[in-house]
Design a protein around this motif. Structure first.
Motif, short mmCIF file in Angstrom:
data_model
loop_
_atom_site.label_atom_id
_atom_site.label_comp_id
_atom_site.label_asym_id
_atom_site.label_seq_id
_atom_site.Cartn_x
_atom_site.Cartn_y
_atom_site.Cartn_z
N PHE A 203 0.83 -1.21 0.00
CA PHE A 203 0.00 0.00 0.00
C PHE A 203 0.87 1.26 0.00
CE2 PHE A 203 -3.02 3.10 1.84
CZ PHE A 203 -3.97 3.00 0.84
N SER A 204 1.96 1.25 0.78
CA SER A 204 2.81 2.45 0.79
C SER A 204 3.53 2.62 -0.55
CB SER A 204 3.79 2.45 1.95
OG SER A 204 4.56 1.29 1.95
N TYR A 205 3.83 1.53 -1.26
CA TYR A 205 4.39 1.64 -2.61
C TYR A 205 3.38 2.33 -3.54
CZ TYR A 205 8.72 -0.99 -2.09
OH TYR A 205 9.98 -1.37 -1.73
N ARG A 206 2.10 1.99 -3.33
CA ARG A 206 1.07 2.63 -4.18
C ARG A 206 1.01 4.13 -3.92
NH1 ARG A 206 -3.50 -2.01 -3.43
NH2 ARG A 206 -2.74 -3.35 -5.10
N ILE A 207 1.10 4.51 -2.64
CA ILE A 207 1.07 5.95 -2.32
C ILE A 207 2.31 6.62 -2.93
CG2 ILE A 207 1.08 7.68 -0.48
CD1 ILE A 207 -0.30 5.65 1.33
N ARG A 208 3.44 5.98 -2.80
CA ARG A 208 4.69 6.53 -3.34
C ARG A 208 4.57 6.73 -4.85
NH1 ARG A 208 10.56 6.07 -1.91
NH2 ARG A 208 11.50 6.79 -3.81
N ASN A 209 3.97 5.75 -5.50
CA ASN A 209 3.78 5.83 -6.95
C ASN A 209 2.92 7.04 -7.33
OD1 ASN A 209 4.29 4.75 -9.45
ND2 ASN A 209 2.31 3.70 -9.52
N LEU A 210 1.84 7.22 -6.58
CA LEU A 210 0.96 8.38 -6.79
C LEU A 210 1.76 9.68 -6.60
CD1 LEU A 210 -2.04 9.63 -6.88
CD2 LEU A 210 -1.82 9.65 -4.40
N MET A 211 2.60 9.72 -5.57
CA MET A 211 3.37 10.94 -5.29
C MET A 211 4.42 11.21 -6.36
SD MET A 211 3.74 10.41 -1.22
CE MET A 211 4.54 11.94 -0.75
N ASN A 212 4.96 10.17 -6.93
CA ASN A 212 5.92 10.36 -8.03
C ASN A 212 5.24 10.96 -9.25
OD1 ASN A 212 8.19 9.51 -6.70
ND2 ASN A 212 7.87 7.36 -7.21
N GLU A 213 3.95 10.65 -9.42
CA GLU A 213 3.20 11.18 -10.57
C GLU A 213 2.73 12.61 -10.33
OE1 GLU A 213 2.42 9.58 -13.50
OE2 GLU A 213 3.86 8.09 -12.81
N THR A 214 2.63 13.02 -9.08
CA THR A 214 2.05 14.34 -8.75
C THR A 214 3.03 15.11 -7.86
OG1 THR A 214 0.89 13.16 -7.00
CG2 THR A 214 -0.42 13.80 -8.89
N PRO A 215 3.96 15.87 -8.46
CA PRO A 215 5.06 16.47 -7.70
C PRO A 215 4.62 17.40 -6.57
CG PRO A 215 5.02 17.28 -9.98
CD PRO A 215 4.04 16.16 -9.90
N PRO B 108 -0.31 34.60 -10.94
CA PRO B 108 -1.34 33.70 -10.40
C PRO B 108 -0.72 32.54 -9.63
CG PRO B 108 -1.52 33.94 -12.80
CD PRO B 108 -0.22 34.54 -12.39
N CYS B 109 -1.51 31.93 -8.77
CA CYS B 109 -1.05 30.73 -8.06
C CYS B 109 -1.65 29.52 -8.78
CB CYS B 109 -1.54 30.76 -6.62
SG CYS B 109 -1.17 29.23 -5.74
N TYR B 110 -0.79 28.60 -9.19
CA TYR B 110 -1.30 27.37 -9.82
C TYR B 110 -1.27 26.22 -8.82
CZ TYR B 110 -0.58 30.18 -13.98
OH TYR B 110 -0.62 31.19 -14.90
N GLU C 147 8.22 23.08 -12.83
CA GLU C 147 7.98 23.63 -14.16
C GLU C 147 6.50 23.52 -14.52
OE1 GLU C 147 10.32 22.40 -17.80
OE2 GLU C 147 11.84 22.69 -16.23
N LEU C 148 5.94 24.56 -15.10
CA LEU C 148 4.53 24.51 -15.47
C LEU C 148 4.37 23.75 -16.78
CD1 LEU C 148 3.60 28.22 -14.70
CD2 LEU C 148 3.18 26.25 -13.26
N GLU C 149 3.39 22.84 -16.83
CA GLU C 149 3.12 22.10 -18.06
C GLU C 149 1.70 22.42 -18.50
OE1 GLU C 149 3.79 17.93 -17.64
OE2 GLU C 149 5.67 18.29 -16.56
N TRP C 150 1.52 22.79 -19.73
CA TRP C 150 0.17 23.13 -20.20
C TRP C 150 -0.28 22.17 -21.28
CZ3 TRP C 150 -1.79 26.38 -16.92
CH2 TRP C 150 -0.94 27.32 -16.27
#
Ligand code: SF4
Length: 319
Positions: free
Chosen positions: A12-24, A234-236, A316-319
Motif C-alpha cells: 500500500f505504501s508503494y502505491r502511495i509513493r507511486n501516486l506521489m511520483n506522478e504528482t510532484p 497567479p497561483c497554480y 515547471e509549469l506544463e500546459w
C-alpha cells in the motif's frame, strides 16, 4: 506506545509513493485503509500538515496519566487541536508518508522531490494571510511581537465571522464583504495620522473603502504599509489568486497606487524582507526550543514558494 519509528514498506505504501511520483506538488492527503490512517505531504511541502496527540481532558486524568496518548489527529493547522483536547505533536515532513495505527506514528517513506536539487517550497502566504496566528508551521509560531516605535492601537473592529473578501467570486459580494467586515473605533484615531498595516493588496478593492471609512471618521492621514510584496502572478498550486490582469500590481493604476486607493503613502515589504523575516522567526523559535531542551540549534533548511510574488514556480509549469 511506539512513536516515530520507521516501518517497512508495504504494497500500500508503494502505491502511495507511486501516486506521489506522478504528482510532484501541491497537496496533503489523509487516507484510511484497513483501519490505519496514512498522512501524506507532497514532496515540496507546499501545503501544511501536522499531527496532534489526544491527551486526557480533565485535570485529574491529566495528573494521573500525563504521558498517555488517547489517540492521534491530523490537521493542516495545529490551531484546531486545542478545541478537541489535543496537543501539537509534530509536522509531517515534505514527501513523508506517515502511518498512524495502534503501533503509533511510523514513518513509512520520504519521497524525494521531482528534481532532487530542488528546495522545499512551503507556501509563504500561509504566514502572510491564510494561517491563524496561533498555528505552528516549520516549528514556528506565526504571531510575532510588533516592534516599530509607533504607538499601536486598534482602529478597526473586524468581524471574523464573514468570509475572506478577496476570494469572494464577484465585485458586488467583495464590496458588501468590506461593509460587513469592519466597524471603526473612532476614539482611538480622530485627528491623528494612521499607519495602517495590511497583510496584502490583491486587487486593491478592499483597501480603498477602508481608507475612506477611516478618513470619513476623522483620521488626518492614512499611510499604508503592506506586510508582503506586490502580488504579480497567479497561483497554480490551489490558491484562488486572480488572473495577472486583475492584480493591482500589474495594472497602470499601480504607478500611483496611493492616489488610486486614497492613501497618503503606500510602502510594500520586499521579497527578501518577507523571506528573511519568516526564516528569522523559524530560527528564533528553534533556538528558544533548543535552549529550553538543552540541545544545540540545527541550521534552518526551510525554503518557501514565493511564485505569486516572483513568478518563480517550484515546479515547471506544463500546459
Ligand atoms: S504561488 Fe503564492 S499562494 Fe500559491 S503556493 Fe506559492 S506562495 Fe502560496
Amino acid at each position: 506506545m511506539l512513536t516515530n519509528v520507521t516501518a517497512p514498506l508495504t504494497l500500500f505504501s508503494y502505491r502511495i509513493r507511486n501516486l506521489m511520483n506522478e504528482t510532484p506538488t501541491s497537496y496533503s492527503l489523509l487516507i484510511m485503509h484497513n483501519g490505519d490512517i496514512y498522512a501524506v505531504r507532497d514532496p515540496y511541502g507546499n501545503r501544511p500538515l501536522c499531527i496532534g496527540r489526544l491527551i486526557p481532558v480533565t485535570r485529574e486524568d491529566r495528573e494521573k496519566k500525563r504521558s498517555e496518548t488517547e489517540g492521534w489527529v491530523v490537521s493542516s493547522e495545529s490551531c484546531s487541536f486545542l478545541s478537541i483536547g489535543a496537543e501539537y505533536y509534530r509536522e509531517v515532513l515534505p514527501g513523508e508518508i506517515v502511518k498512524i495505527s495502534r503501533a503509533g506514528v511510523q514513518t513509512l517513506d520520504v519521497v524525494p522531490r521531482y528534481r532532487e536539487r530542488d528546495p522545499s517550497a512551503f507556501c509563504i502566504f500561509e504566514y502572510v494571510y491564510f494561517a491563524r496566528p496561533d498555528s505552528i508551521f516549520e516549528a514556528n509560531i506565526l504571531l510575532a511581537p510588533l516592534q516599530c516605535g509607533i504607538q499601536y492601537v486598534e482602529v478597526l473592529c473586524k468581524n471574523r465571522y464573514v468570509g475572506r473578501t478577496f476570494i469572494q467570486p464577484n465585485m458586488r459580494l467583495r464590496q458588501l464583504g468590506v461593509a460587513k467586515k469592519f466597524g471603526v473605533l473612532t476614539d482611538n484615531f480622530v485627528g491623528k495620522r494612521i499607519v495602517l498595516i495590511d497583510d496584502s493588496i490583491v486587487r486593491g478593492n478592499t483597501i480603498s473603502p477602508i481608507i475612506k471609512l477611516l478618513k470619513d471618521s476623522g483620521a488626518k492621514e492614512v499611510h499604508i504599509r503592506v506586510a508582503s510584496p506586490p502580488i504579480r502572478h497567479p497561483c497554480y498550486m490551489g490558491i484562488n489568486i486572480p488572473t495577472k490582469e486583475e492584480l493591482i500590481a500589474n495594472r497602470p493604476e499601480f504607478k500611483d497606487l496611493a492616489g488610486y486607493i486614497g492613501a497618503n503613502s503606500v510602502v510594500y515589504l520586499s521579497v527578501d524582507g518577507l523571506t528573511s523575516a519568516v526564516r528569522e522567526g523559524i530560527k528564533h523559535f528553534k533556538d528558544q526550543q533548543n535552549e529550553l531542551n538543552g540541545t544545540t540549534a540545527l541550521p534552518s533548511s526551510h525554503s518557501h514558494c514565493t511564485a505569486c510574488l516572483t513568478g518563480d514556480y517550484p515546479v515547471e509549469l506544463e500546459w
